[in-house]
Structures are given as C-alpha cells and as structure tokens.
Write a protein that holds these residues in place. Structure first.
Motif, mmCIF file in Angstrom:
data_model
loop_
_atom_site.group_PDB
_atom_site.id
_atom_site.type_symbol
_atom_site.label_atom_id
_atom_site.label_comp_id
_atom_site.label_asym_id
_atom_site.label_seq_id
_atom_site.Cartn_x
_atom_site.Cartn_y
_atom_site.Cartn_z
ATOM 1 N N THR A 66 27.753 38.272 13.783
ATOM 2 C CA THR A 66 26.613 39.086 14.216
ATOM 3 C C THR A 66 26.436 40.388 13.437
ATOM 4 O O THR A 66 25.323 40.886 13.318
ATOM 5 C CB THR A 66 26.738 39.424 15.716
ATOM 6 N N LYS A 67 27.513 40.948 12.910
ATOM 7 C CA LYS A 67 27.380 42.185 12.142
ATOM 8 C C LYS A 67 26.797 41.878 10.761
ATOM 9 O O LYS A 67 26.888 40.754 10.279
ATOM 10 C CB LYS A 67 28.739 42.880 12.001
ATOM 11 N N PRO A 68 26.196 42.865 10.115
ATOM 12 C CA PRO A 68 25.655 42.637 8.771
ATOM 13 C C PRO A 68 26.708 42.061 7.838
ATOM 14 O O PRO A 68 27.846 42.545 7.789
ATOM 15 C CB PRO A 68 25.216 44.040 8.336
ATOM 16 N N ARG A 69 26.317 41.020 7.122
ATOM 17 C CA ARG A 69 27.262 40.308 6.251
ATOM 18 C C ARG A 69 27.954 41.247 5.266
ATOM 19 O O ARG A 69 29.169 41.150 5.044
ATOM 20 C CB ARG A 69 26.493 39.218 5.496
ATOM 21 N N LYS A 70 27.195 42.153 4.690
ATOM 22 C CA LYS A 70 27.751 43.075 3.697
ATOM 23 C C LYS A 70 28.854 43.928 4.301
ATOM 24 O O LYS A 70 29.891 44.177 3.661
ATOM 25 C CB LYS A 70 26.634 43.956 3.134
ATOM 26 N N GLU A 71 28.651 44.386 5.532
ATOM 27 C CA GLU A 71 29.654 45.218 6.211
ATOM 28 C C GLU A 71 30.934 44.429 6.480
ATOM 29 O O GLU A 71 32.046 44.926 6.256
ATOM 30 C CB GLU A 71 29.073 45.744 7.525
ATOM 31 N N VAL A 72 30.780 43.197 6.961
ATOM 32 C CA VAL A 72 31.935 42.348 7.263
ATOM 33 C C VAL A 72 32.745 42.070 6.001
ATOM 34 O O VAL A 72 33.970 42.211 5.978
ATOM 35 C CB VAL A 72 31.485 41.018 7.911
ATOM 36 N N LEU A 73 32.065 41.683 4.939
ATOM 37 C CA LEU A 73 32.758 41.357 3.692
ATOM 38 C C LEU A 73 33.451 42.581 3.089
ATOM 39 O O LEU A 73 34.530 42.469 2.507
ATOM 40 C CB LEU A 73 31.778 40.751 2.687
ATOM 41 N N SER A 74 32.839 43.746 3.246
ATOM 42 C CA SER A 74 33.443 44.980 2.743
ATOM 43 C C SER A 74 34.739 45.294 3.492
ATOM 44 O O SER A 74 35.744 45.671 2.874
ATOM 45 C CB SER A 74 32.459 46.143 2.896
ATOM 46 N N LEU A 75 34.724 45.128 4.806
ATOM 47 C CA LEU A 75 35.929 45.366 5.598
ATOM 48 C C LEU A 75 37.037 44.403 5.201
ATOM 49 O O LEU A 75 38.200 44.793 5.042
ATOM 50 C CB LEU A 75 35.610 45.201 7.094
ATOM 51 N N MET A 76 36.680 43.140 5.026
ATOM 52 C CA MET A 76 37.670 42.140 4.642
ATOM 53 C C MET A 76 38.239 42.423 3.260
ATOM 54 O O MET A 76 39.452 42.327 3.038
ATOM 55 C CB MET A 76 37.051 40.745 4.703
ATOM 56 N N ALA A 77 37.371 42.789 2.342
ATOM 57 C CA ALA A 77 37.810 43.088 0.979
ATOM 58 C C ALA A 77 38.768 44.272 0.960
ATOM 59 O O ALA A 77 39.806 44.246 0.276
ATOM 60 C CB ALA A 77 36.601 43.366 0.091
ATOM 61 N N ASN A 78 38.441 45.322 1.713
ATOM 62 C CA ASN A 78 39.297 46.515 1.742
ATOM 63 C C ASN A 78 40.664 46.214 2.348
ATOM 64 O O ASN A 78 41.690 46.689 1.858
ATOM 65 C CB ASN A 78 38.606 47.632 2.535
ATOM 66 N N CYS A 79 40.676 45.406 3.428
ATOM 67 C CA CYS A 79 41.951 45.041 4.049
ATOM 68 C C CYS A 79 42.788 44.185 3.100
ATOM 69 O O CYS A 79 44.010 44.364 2.999
ATOM 70 C CB CYS A 79 41.697 44.288 5.357
ATOM 71 N N ALA A 80 42.140 43.263 2.411
ATOM 72 C CA ALA A 80 42.856 42.403 1.472
ATOM 73 C C ALA A 80 43.462 43.225 0.338
ATOM 74 O O ALA A 80 44.621 43.012 -0.059
ATOM 75 C CB ALA A 80 41.917 41.337 0.909
ATOM 76 N N LYS A 81 42.685 44.179 -0.189
ATOM 77 C CA LYS A 81 43.206 45.039 -1.261
ATOM 78 C C LYS A 81 44.407 45.849 -0.782
ATOM 79 O O LYS A 81 45.387 46.026 -1.514
ATOM 80 C CB LYS A 81 42.102 45.979 -1.738
ATOM 81 N N GLN A 82 44.347 46.338 0.451
ATOM 82 C CA GLN A 82 45.460 47.124 0.984
ATOM 83 C C GLN A 82 46.722 46.265 1.102
ATOM 84 O O GLN A 82 47.823 46.709 0.765
ATOM 85 C CB GLN A 82 45.102 47.701 2.350
ATOM 86 N N LEU A 83 46.562 45.029 1.569
ATOM 87 C CA LEU A 83 47.708 44.129 1.702
ATOM 88 C C LEU A 83 48.337 43.829 0.351
ATOM 89 O O LEU A 83 49.562 43.711 0.233
ATOM 90 C CB LEU A 83 47.276 42.821 2.384
#
Length: 264
Positions: free
Chosen positions: A171-188
């Motif tokens: 339901t959230k904007p796709r761009k926002e969701v993908l950005s959150l996932m990308a940032n978490c993946a980079k941190q890991l």
C-alpha cells in the motif's frame, strides 16, 4: 464440495510430471498471485505450481503474530486438506517458522518446507554470513529465534527491520518501500558484513531486483525463499525423497482415530 487442483491458479506446463502446492496461509489473493508470477521465472520445465490462498474470513490478511500463525495453520489445513493428496510436494508461503509446515509433514508423506527454511539453508550454502531483511520489528525478533532454532546463529550476520507492516509493502508508495529495503540491505552488507541477503517476507519476492541493484558491485547474493523452496522440493521429488514417517513425523491420523478425535 472439496477443493481440487483445477480450482486453483497455476504456473507451469500442463501435463508436467511434478505438482507442487504453494500454500499462502493468509487470505490475500494478490500475494499468492505475485508469488506465482515470481515462481514462473525460475520454474523447472517438468513442474507445475498451484497457488492456494487461505480462506477469507477465517485467516488474517497478513500473518504478523503467533496467534495469526496458529489460526492460519489450522484453518488452511482444514480447508486445503484434500489438495495435499493431489500433489507431490508443498511449500508454505509464509516467512516464519510457521506451524503449518510440521503439520503437513506429520499428516502426509510428501516433502514440505517453508520459504524461511528454504531461504536460510540456501544462504548457508552460498555464503558465510547472511543478513535478513524483515518487515516489522516484532518479525525481526521472531525471525532471530527461528535462526537460532535452525542452528544457524553462527552463520547469520544480523536481521534488520524496515519498520513496515506486510500490508504496507503493497500500500505504501513503491519508491518509498524499495528505498527502505535498499538502505537496510546496504547496512547489513556494509556494517554487518553479510554476503547474502535474505528477503524476509513473501511480499518482498517481487522486489529482489531492486535490492540487487542497490547492492550492485558488492558480489552479494539476494535470496528469495519462494523460488528456493519450489526448486528444492521439485529436486526432492525427482530423487524420490519423501518425508520420513519414522520418529518425529510418524503418521498422526491413526492416533486421533484411536482417541475418537476428529478435528479436520
């Protein structure tokens, strides 16, 4: 009238020799459809996958708690019971240590696994330390216990929550969701040294490419348990392997009948 495979959406060629049931134990049809679409991209040519969705009104639209898991396992097993005798293997499409997995193993002899289990063991074979992208923080805690339960704690770099609910993935904007996932993946990867990233929700399956793009050049594997589970189980079927009925997964039905109990 009991459910038949022909009643379900499917991917794969008609008349193929291996039939796999993808069980989505929540009531969100769109999630089942999304997973089938992802599965089709790496489906073995001899395999057909049928998509089952938990009964509306009896299972929750997302599974985010212990109670959601237990109720969805009971209701989905009752509703889908006739289907398991029509297939060669079953995938439980919930990223958790879902109770339905062992229920199926106990009641039937077909090979069965959950998408979490498939993803973790795949990551263990492809790298030294895997990181897990989670939805909400409670899921992060539950998945940490699951990592320990599978005996994989020494091979896990860490788990990180996007702070999103499963529903918000849609339901959230796709761009926002993908950005959150990308940032978490980079941190890991950059802070916790993960060399594989596991997508910690069936609803993330169609977002793997965005995570791969965010990690480009880092030689990191991005692992979706949905496709892993189907390919692992179809391999078991080709090898003639089934769930052992000695010990932990001994047939449960005869015991129920002796006690005069019937709850299916």
């Amino acid at each position: 009238m009991s459910l038949q495979l022909e009643d379900l959406p499917s991917v794969g060629g008609l008349g193929t020799s291996i039939k796999v049931l993808f069980v989505n134990p929540n009531a969100t049809v769109s999630m089942t459809a999304s997973c089938l679409k992802i599965i089709s991209s790496s489906l073995p040519p001899d395999t057909t996958v049928y998509g089952y969705t938990g009964p509306a009104g009896k299972t929750s639209v997302t599974i985010e708690s212990h109670l959601d898991s237990v109720l969805s396992a009971a209701e989905s097993l009752r509703d889908a019971y006739p289907l398991f005798s029509q297939v060669d293997a079953a995938v439980v499409g919930c990223f958790s240590d879902h109770p339905l997995v062992n229920c199926i193993r106990e009641e039937f002899d077909i090979p069965c696994c959950g998408i979490m289990e498939a993803a973790f063991y795949t990551a263990r074979m492809l790298g030294g330390k895997f990181g897990v992208l989670c939805t909400g923080y409670r899921s992060q805690i539950r998945h940490q216990y699951a990592v320990q339960g599978y005996g994989l704690e020494n091979f896990c770099a860490g788990l990180l929550s996007t702070k999103l609910t499963v529903k918000e993935l849609e339901t959230k904007p796709r761009k926002e969701v993908l950005s959150l996932m990308a940032n978490c993946a980079k941190q890991l990867v950059e802070q916790q040294d993960a060399d594989c990233i596991v997508l910690g929700c069936a609803g993330m399956a169609d977002m793997a490419s965005a995570v791969e793009d965010a990690l480009e050049g880092r030689s990191v594997q991005v692992i979706d348990g949905v496709c892993c589970a189907v390919n692992i189980l179809s391999g078991f079927v080709r090898m003639g392997l089934k769930t052992s009925k000695r010990g932990l997964f001994t047939w449960a039905k005869p015991g129920r009948e002796l006690r005069g109990q019937s709850y299916l």
